[in-house]
Design a protein around this motif. Structure first.
Motif, short mmCIF file in Angstrom:
data_model
loop_
_atom_site.label_atom_id
_atom_site.label_comp_id
_atom_site.label_asym_id
_atom_site.label_seq_id
_atom_site.Cartn_x
_atom_site.Cartn_y
_atom_site.Cartn_z
N ARG A 92 56.90 38.64 -57.74
CA ARG A 92 58.16 38.70 -57.01
C ARG A 92 59.17 37.73 -57.63
O ARG A 92 58.82 36.67 -58.11
N ARG A 93 60.44 38.13 -57.52
CA ARG A 93 61.51 37.31 -58.07
C ARG A 93 62.23 36.59 -56.93
O ARG A 93 62.18 37.02 -55.78
N PRO A 94 62.92 35.50 -57.24
CA PRO A 94 63.61 34.76 -56.18
C PRO A 94 64.84 35.46 -55.65
O PRO A 94 65.48 34.97 -54.73
N GLY A 95 65.22 36.59 -56.23
CA GLY A 95 66.36 37.33 -55.69
C GLY A 95 67.58 37.31 -56.56
O GLY A 95 68.61 37.87 -56.18
N HIS A 96 67.52 36.72 -57.73
CA HIS A 96 68.71 36.61 -58.57
C HIS A 96 68.70 37.58 -59.75
O HIS A 96 69.69 37.73 -60.44
N GLY A 97 67.60 38.25 -60.00
CA GLY A 97 67.54 39.21 -61.09
C GLY A 97 67.97 40.58 -60.63
O GLY A 97 68.05 40.86 -59.43
N PRO A 98 68.22 41.50 -61.56
CA PRO A 98 68.70 42.82 -61.16
C PRO A 98 67.63 43.73 -60.57
O PRO A 98 67.95 44.64 -59.82
N LEU A 99 66.36 43.53 -60.90
CA LEU A 99 65.31 44.42 -60.43
C LEU A 99 64.91 44.05 -59.01
O LEU A 99 64.45 42.95 -58.73
N ALA A 100 65.07 45.02 -58.08
CA ALA A 100 64.82 44.75 -56.66
C ALA A 100 63.57 45.46 -56.14
O ALA A 100 62.78 44.87 -55.41
N LEU A 101 63.39 46.73 -56.49
CA LEU A 101 62.27 47.52 -55.99
C LEU A 101 61.73 48.42 -57.09
O LEU A 101 62.47 48.82 -57.99
N ARG A 102 60.46 48.73 -56.97
CA ARG A 102 59.86 49.79 -57.79
C ARG A 102 59.14 50.75 -56.86
O ARG A 102 58.34 50.34 -56.03
N LEU A 103 59.43 52.04 -57.03
CA LEU A 103 58.74 53.09 -56.30
C LEU A 103 57.85 53.81 -57.30
O LEU A 103 58.36 54.53 -58.17
N VAL A 104 56.55 53.57 -57.23
CA VAL A 104 55.60 54.12 -58.20
C VAL A 104 54.88 55.30 -57.59
O VAL A 104 54.22 55.18 -56.55
#
Length: 290
Positions: A92-104
């Motif tokens: 998980r990222r702290p919220g500052h990167g562009p990737l938010a969710l992945r639907l696999v």
């Protein structure tokens, strides 16, 4: 910001990509994106996808067992299809990167949900009923819906002392129209963004209704014609007559497209086509559209 035409095209593409598939997992990579906790996100794992629908600017991924993943892409969110993903979700990222969710999906393909910029407004909800999402519950009429008519628009504008720009972008009145297409609708209808809804006569009301249908229907067909979802943003911009084209020539009359800037947004219009040649004051005070 993705608006009704782009969101509808995304919903149709995702429905086709998910046909016969189950959601293997939902990777929540930016914790503030997920706005619900019950049901938990992992309740979606293994659920067969029955389709992807749209409510205004909201996407609704529905499962056969009645769970829904509702997404609002906000101003800077987007969805891209990926042919494959790693077997394990990233940290998980702290919220500052562009990737938010992945639907696999269960075949290894799926979708990445990203959000550019530092202002994070993208939102995801896991619910048993899309109407449990506050933004969905408050939505007004769908301007491309079968029950939206000239009479319905007349009811929505009758006695309403709101400027047309404000009325068109009010999601509790008309669901799915944002800053860009409201500019295009008003230009097509040859109406000033500052005209009060209550002041429209029958002929102007007819022009506005026809413009809403024409602009959104044309934009949706353009969006559907784009080969890949990544091209939807460019296609949207290319189809604009006035929005985002301040300083350029109006394609209808040749006058210079003008802009009015506010605290966090702007509108574009043609003085000759829309305001009788009058230039609107450029004031950075958003209260002018209230």
């Amino acid at each position: 910001m993705p608006e009704l035409p782009e969101v509808q095209a995304l919903a149709e593409r995702m429905t086709a990509d998910c046909a016969g598939r189950a959601l293997a997992r939902l990777d929540v990579l930016s914790v503030q994106v997920l706005k619900t906790f019950d049901p938990p996100a992992h309740a979606l794992h293994g659920q067969a996808v029955s389709g992807v629908g749209r409510y205004g600017k909201f996407l609704d991924l529905a499962t056969a067992d009645g769970l829904h993943l509702v997404l609002h892409l906000a101003r800077a969110g987007w969805i891209r299809r990926r042919a494959s993903f790693p077997d394990r979700p990233p940290a998980r990222r702290p919220g500052h990167g562009p990737l938010a969710l992945r639907l696999v999906l269960d075949d290894g393909s799926g979708f990445e949900v990203t959000e550019q910029g530092s202002t994070k407004r993208l939102a995801a909800y896991v619910v048993t009923d899309p109407r449990a999402v506050p933004g969905v519950a408050r939505l007004g009429a769908d301007p491309l819906g079968a029950d939206f008519s000239r009479a319905a628009l007349a009811d929505l504008t009758s006695g309403v002392r709101k400027r047309l720009k404000t009325l068109l972008t009010d999601q509790t009145v008309l669901a799915g129209i944002g800053n860009a297409y409201s500019d295009e609708i008003l230009h097509t209808a040859r109406l000033s963004p500052y005209t009060l809804a209550s002041a429209l006569d029958e002929e102007q009301l007819g022009r506005l209704f026809d413009a809403v249908r024409q602009v959104l229907s044309t934009a949706l067909e353009r969006a559907r014609s784009v080969a890949a979802a990544d091209g939807l943003k460019a296609e949207k911009k290319a189809g604009m007559a006035v929005h985002g084209r301040a300083g350029e020539r109006c394609p209808r009359c040749g006058d210079t497209v003008r802009s009015v800037n506010f605290a966090d947004s702007s509108l574009q219009y043609c003085p000759t086509c829309q305001t009788g040649g009058r230039t609107l004051a450029d004031r950075r005070l958003s209260r002018l559209l209230k």
